[in-house]
Write a protein that holds these residues in place. Structure first.
Motif, short mmCIF file in Angstrom:
data_model
loop_
_atom_site.label_atom_id
_atom_site.label_comp_id
_atom_site.label_asym_id
_atom_site.label_seq_id
_atom_site.Cartn_x
_atom_site.Cartn_y
_atom_site.Cartn_z
N GLY A 189 10.90 9.55 3.99
CA GLY A 189 10.18 9.83 5.22
C GLY A 189 9.06 10.85 5.08
N LYS A 190 9.00 11.55 3.94
CA LYS A 190 7.92 12.52 3.73
C LYS A 190 6.64 11.78 3.38
N LEU A 191 5.51 12.32 3.81
CA LEU A 191 4.24 11.67 3.54
C LEU A 191 3.69 12.14 2.19
N TYR A 192 3.51 11.20 1.28
CA TYR A 192 2.96 11.48 -0.04
C TYR A 192 1.61 10.76 -0.17
N SER A 193 0.62 11.49 -0.62
CA SER A 193 -0.71 10.89 -0.76
C SER A 193 -0.68 9.70 -1.71
N GLN A 194 0.12 9.77 -2.79
CA GLN A 194 0.18 8.68 -3.74
C GLN A 194 0.79 7.42 -3.12
N ASP A 195 1.76 7.60 -2.22
CA ASP A 195 2.33 6.44 -1.51
C ASP A 195 1.24 5.72 -0.71
N PHE A 196 0.43 6.50 -0.02
CA PHE A 196 -0.62 5.92 0.81
C PHE A 196 -1.66 5.22 -0.05
N ILE A 197 -2.01 5.84 -1.18
CA ILE A 197 -3.00 5.24 -2.09
C ILE A 197 -2.47 3.91 -2.63
N ILE A 198 -1.21 3.91 -3.07
CA ILE A 198 -0.59 2.69 -3.60
C ILE A 198 -0.56 1.60 -2.53
N TRP A 199 -0.13 1.96 -1.32
CA TRP A 199 -0.04 0.99 -0.23
C TRP A 199 -1.41 0.37 0.06
N GLN A 200 -2.44 1.20 0.13
CA GLN A 200 -3.78 0.69 0.39
C GLN A 200 -4.27 -0.20 -0.75
N GLN A 201 -3.97 0.21 -1.97
CA GLN A 201 -4.42 -0.55 -3.13
C GLN A 201 -3.77 -1.94 -3.16
N ILE A 202 -2.46 -1.99 -2.88
CA ILE A 202 -1.78 -3.29 -2.85
C ILE A 202 -2.36 -4.18 -1.76
N LEU A 203 -2.59 -3.60 -0.60
CA LEU A 203 -3.17 -4.35 0.51
C LEU A 203 -4.54 -4.90 0.14
N ASN A 204 -5.37 -4.07 -0.50
CA ASN A 204 -6.72 -4.48 -0.88
C ASN A 204 -6.71 -5.57 -1.95
N GLU A 205 -5.77 -5.46 -2.90
CA GLU A 205 -5.78 -6.38 -4.04
C GLU A 205 -5.04 -7.68 -3.77
N THR A 206 -4.10 -7.67 -2.83
CA THR A 206 -3.30 -8.88 -2.57
C THR A 206 -3.55 -9.45 -1.17
N ASN A 207 -4.13 -8.65 -0.28
CA ASN A 207 -4.32 -9.03 1.12
C ASN A 207 -2.98 -9.26 1.82
N ILE A 208 -1.94 -8.57 1.32
CA ILE A 208 -0.61 -8.65 1.91
C ILE A 208 -0.15 -7.25 2.28
N GLU A 209 0.36 -7.10 3.49
CA GLU A 209 0.84 -5.80 3.94
C GLU A 209 2.30 -5.61 3.53
N PHE A 210 2.58 -4.44 2.98
CA PHE A 210 3.94 -4.07 2.62
C PHE A 210 4.41 -2.92 3.50
N ASP A 211 5.69 -2.64 3.43
CA ASP A 211 6.28 -1.54 4.18
C ASP A 211 5.85 -0.21 3.57
N LEU A 212 5.45 0.74 4.42
CA LEU A 212 4.96 2.04 3.95
C LEU A 212 6.08 2.98 3.53
N LEU A 213 7.29 2.72 3.99
CA LEU A 213 8.38 3.66 3.77
C LEU A 213 9.09 3.42 2.44
N TYR A 214 9.18 2.16 2.02
CA TYR A 214 9.96 1.81 0.84
C TYR A 214 9.12 1.30 -0.33
N ASP A 215 8.21 0.38 -0.06
CA ASP A 215 7.54 -0.32 -1.15
C ASP A 215 6.65 0.55 -2.04
N PRO A 216 5.92 1.55 -1.50
CA PRO A 216 5.09 2.35 -2.41
C PRO A 216 5.88 3.05 -3.51
#
Length: 302
Positions: free
Chosen positions: A232-259
Motif C-alpha cells: 500500500g505504500k507509494l513507490y516511484s518505481q512502482d508507478f514508473i513500471i506501471w506506466q511503462q507496461i501500459l505504454n508498451e502493451t496498451n494493457i492496464e494492470f493493477d497498481l497495488l500488486y503487478d508492479p
C-alpha cells in the motif's frame, strides 16, 4: 452462468517477451483472481442461502468481486470492515463505490473493539441461510476455480508445444494470500511447469505461513526484491513500471500488486533468459480508481 475461457495474448515489456492470460476479460463485473477463487460459489445451488458474508478492507478487490457474485446469485452481501474513512464515505471511489452500487451492505465494526473476523463469528454468527468466505477467499473453496484456470493454462501450453516439451514455460502472478499461486502450483508443478510469485502483502515468511494454512506440501517459487516493499505504500518505481507496461502493451494492470511482480521478473529474467513467461492478469482494476490519483498527486509533474 459460466465464465468464459479467457484468451492468451502476446506482448513485450522492457525487452521481455511474454504471454498474458487475460483473466481481466472474464466478465464485465466478475473477473480476475477473485472470480477464479469464488467460481465454485457460482454453481452453489442451496435455496436456503440468501446472504454472503465476508470481511476485509473497504477498498479490497474481494469486496467488489463478492458484491458482483451476490448480485449474480440474487444474494445480499454483508461485508465487514474495521472502519470506513470519512473521506471515502463522502466521496465513494473504486471497489467501495462499485460494491455499494451493486447493493452491498458494508458494515464498520471498530466501535465493537473486535476484529471483523471475530465480530462475524461472535456477534453476527452466520447461520444456515448464509455463506461465510474468509478474507481474500483464502480457503478450500478456491481450489475448484483455480484448478479450472490451471487446466486452461495447460491446454494452451500444450497447443503451443504440440505435445512436446513445455518450451520452458513458467506461470507468473503476484500474491496476496497466495491461494491462487498455491493451487496453480499443485496442478502445474507435476507437469514441470514452474509457478513464480512474490509476496505483495507481508513478505515471504508471511506468504509461507498463508501457504501452510492450506496444507499443500509443494509450494510455488517466491521471488523477492532487493529492498523491503511495504503493501500500500507509494513507490516511484512502482508507478514508473506501471506506466511503462501500459505504454508498451496498451494493457492496464493493477497498481497495488503487478508492479512489484514485474520488478521481480525483471531481475529473475536476467538469470533465466531461456524461460518463457506466461503471466496471469489478476484483474483488480477498480482499485486503480483510488490508487492512481494518489500516485499522480505524489509523482506526476505539476
Amino acid at each position: 452462468m459460466k465464465l468464459t475461457n479467457t484468451p492468451v495474448t502476446e506482448h513485450q515489456f522492457d525487452d521481455i517477451a511474454f504471454f498474458l492470460k487475460r483473466d481481466d476479460q472474464m466478465h464485465p463485473q466478475f473477473s480476475g483472481n477473485k472470480a477464479r477463487k469464488f467460481m465454485a460459489l457460482l454453481d452453489h445451488d442451496d435455496p436456503k442461502i440468501t446472504t454472503l458474508i465476508g470481511y476485509g478492507s473497504p477498498q479490497a478487490n474481494s469486496l467488489y468481486s463478492m458484491a458482483a457474485l451476490a448480485s449474480l446469485k440474487g444474494w445480499q452481501l454483508e461485508f465487514y470492515v474495521d472502519h470506513i474513512p470519512t473521506w471515502l464515505k463522502s466521496n465513494p471511489i473504486g471497489n467501495y463505490r462499485a460494491a455499494l452500487e451493486l447493493g452491498a451492505d458494508i458494515i464498520a465494526v471498530s466501535e465493537s473493539g473486535l476484529h471483523p473476523h471475530e465480530y462475524i463469528h461472535t456477534i453476527r454468527k452466520p447461520n444456515e441461510d448464509s455463506l461465510f468466505v474468509p478474507e481474500g477467499g483464502r480457503c478450500g473453496l478456491a481450489e475448484a476455480g483455480v484448478k479450472q484456470l490451471a487446466q486452461e493454462l495447460i491446454d494452451w501450453i500444450t497447443q503451443q508445444t504440440n505435445s512436446q516439451s513445455n518450451l520452458n514455460f513458467v506461470v507468473a502472478l503476484p500474491s496476496g494470500t497466495g491461494t491462487t499461486a498455491l493451487y496453480l502450483n499443485k496442478y502445474l508443478a507435476p507437469l514441470g511447469i514452474e509457478v513464480l510469485t512474490c509476496a505483495c502483502v507481508g513478505g515471504s515468511d508471511y506468504l509461507r505461513h498463508q501457504f501452510a494454512e492450506l496444507n499443500e506440501p509443494n509450494l510455488p517459487t517466491i521471488l523477492e526484491l532487493e529492498y523491503k516493499h511495504h503493501f500500500g505504500k507509494l513507490y516511484s518505481q512502482d508507478f514508473i513500471i506501471w506506466q511503462q507496461i501500459l505504454n508498451e502493451t496498451n494493457i492496464e494492470f493493477d497498481l497495488l500488486y503487478d508492479p512489484m511482480m514485474w520488478q521481480c521478473l525483471q531481475s529473475w529474467k536476467i538469470n533465466n533468459p531461456d524461460k518463457q513467461i506466461l503471466y496471469v492478469h489478476q484483474g483488480g482494476l477498480l482499485g486503480n480508481e483510488s490508487m492512481l490519483p494518489r500516485y499522480q498527486r505524489k509523482y506526476s509533474p505539476q
